[in-house]
Scaffold this motif. Structure first.
Motif, PDB file in Angstrom:
ATOM      1  N   ALA A 120       0.835  -1.202   0.000  1.00 52.69           N
ATOM      2  CA  ALA A 120       0.000   0.000   0.000  1.00 52.69           C
ATOM      3  C   ALA A 120       0.870   1.252   0.000  1.00 52.69           C
ATOM      4  O   ALA A 120       0.618   2.193  -0.761  1.00 52.69           O
ATOM      5  CB  ALA A 120      -0.934  -0.002   1.209  1.00 52.69           C
ATOM      6  N   GLU A 121       1.884   1.285   0.842  1.00 50.88           N
ATOM      7  CA  GLU A 121       2.773   2.440   0.898  1.00 50.88           C
ATOM      8  C   GLU A 121       3.546   2.617  -0.407  1.00 50.88           C
ATOM      9  O   GLU A 121       3.725   3.731  -0.886  1.00 50.88           O
ATOM     10  CB  GLU A 121       3.742   2.322   2.076  1.00 50.88           C
ATOM     11  N   GLU A 122       4.010   1.494  -0.980  1.00 50.90           N
ATOM     12  CA  GLU A 122       4.753   1.560  -2.237  1.00 50.90           C
ATOM     13  C   GLU A 122       3.879   2.091  -3.365  1.00 50.90           C
ATOM     14  O   GLU A 122       4.316   2.929  -4.158  1.00 50.90           O
ATOM     15  CB  GLU A 122       5.297   0.179  -2.605  1.00 50.90           C
ATOM     16  N   THR A 123       2.647   1.605  -3.428  1.00 54.12           N
ATOM     17  CA  THR A 123       1.729   2.055  -4.471  1.00 54.12           C
ATOM     18  C   THR A 123       1.423   3.534  -4.314  1.00 54.12           C
ATOM     19  O   THR A 123       1.408   4.282  -5.302  1.00 54.12           O
ATOM     20  CB  THR A 123       0.428   1.235  -4.432  1.00 54.12           C
ATOM     21  N   MET A 124       1.188   3.965  -3.086  1.00 47.24           N
ATOM     22  CA  MET A 124       0.906   5.385  -2.846  1.00 47.24           C
ATOM     23  C   MET A 124       2.103   6.245  -3.228  1.00 47.24           C
ATOM     24  O   MET A 124       1.945   7.324  -3.810  1.00 47.24           O
ATOM     25  CB  MET A 124       0.524   5.607  -1.381  1.00 47.24           C
ATOM     26  N   ALA A 125       3.303   5.773  -2.924  1.00 45.65           N
ATOM     27  CA  ALA A 125       4.518   6.520  -3.276  1.00 45.65           C
ATOM     28  C   ALA A 125       4.665   6.616  -4.792  1.00 45.65           C
ATOM     29  O   ALA A 125       5.026   7.679  -5.319  1.00 45.65           O
ATOM     30  CB  ALA A 125       5.741   5.860  -2.653  1.00 45.65           C
ATOM     31  N   GLN A 126       4.367   5.536  -5.510  1.00 49.45           N
ATOM     32  CA  GLN A 126       4.445   5.553  -6.974  1.00 49.45           C
ATOM     33  C   GLN A 126       3.455   6.541  -7.576  1.00 49.45           C
ATOM     34  O   GLN A 126       3.706   7.107  -8.628  1.00 49.45           O
ATOM     35  CB  GLN A 126       4.186   4.162  -7.536  1.00 49.45           C
TER      36      GLN A 126
END
Length: 129
Positions: A36-42
């Motif tokens: 979730a954090e990685e997707t939001m960062a992307q």
């Protein structure tokens, strides 16, 4: 379609929408899963925003599932889905698979509510020629 069939079809659509939102969106954010954090960062969101967005999604979903507040929940959820669509547009994501996915979810959500709520059907009737 009979009213009873419409009611149950609406309940099934609503249940499927709720399960999808819980499994694919709310839970990963609230559990602070790395995906979730990685997707939001992307997508350009700062670290830590995923949890707050997950809380907002959960609140909208609960409002949508409670019959007395279902209309308010649907309106708020559609606003949230519109924000997700705007984020995907800004990120330059593909149209049909990413940008319009929020629209698909919104139509699914509204379809379930329309089928299970006679007041909404009266407000937005299907006119046959």
């Amino acid at each position: 379609m009979t009213k009873n069939a419409m009611l149950w079809t609406g309940r099934v659509l609503t249940g499927l929408f709720a399960l999808f939102m819980l499994g694919a969106s709310v839970t990963p954010k609230l559990l602070r899963m790395p995906v979730a954090e990685e997707t939001m960062a992307q997508l350009g969101w700062p670290v830590g925003y995923a949890f707050m967005i997950g809380l907002i999604e959960l609140a909208c979903l609960v409002l949508y599932l409670v019959p007395r507040t279902a209309l308010l929940g649907a309106i708020l959820m559609m606003g949230l889905l519109g924000g997700a669509m705007a984020t995907q547009i800004r990120a330059g994501s593909p149209l049909f698979s990413h940008i319009l996915f929020s629209l698909y979810l919104g139509l699914f959500m509204w379809g379930g509510l329309w089928l299970r709520d006679g007041r909404l059907r009266a407000l937005f009737p299907v006119v046959r020629a």
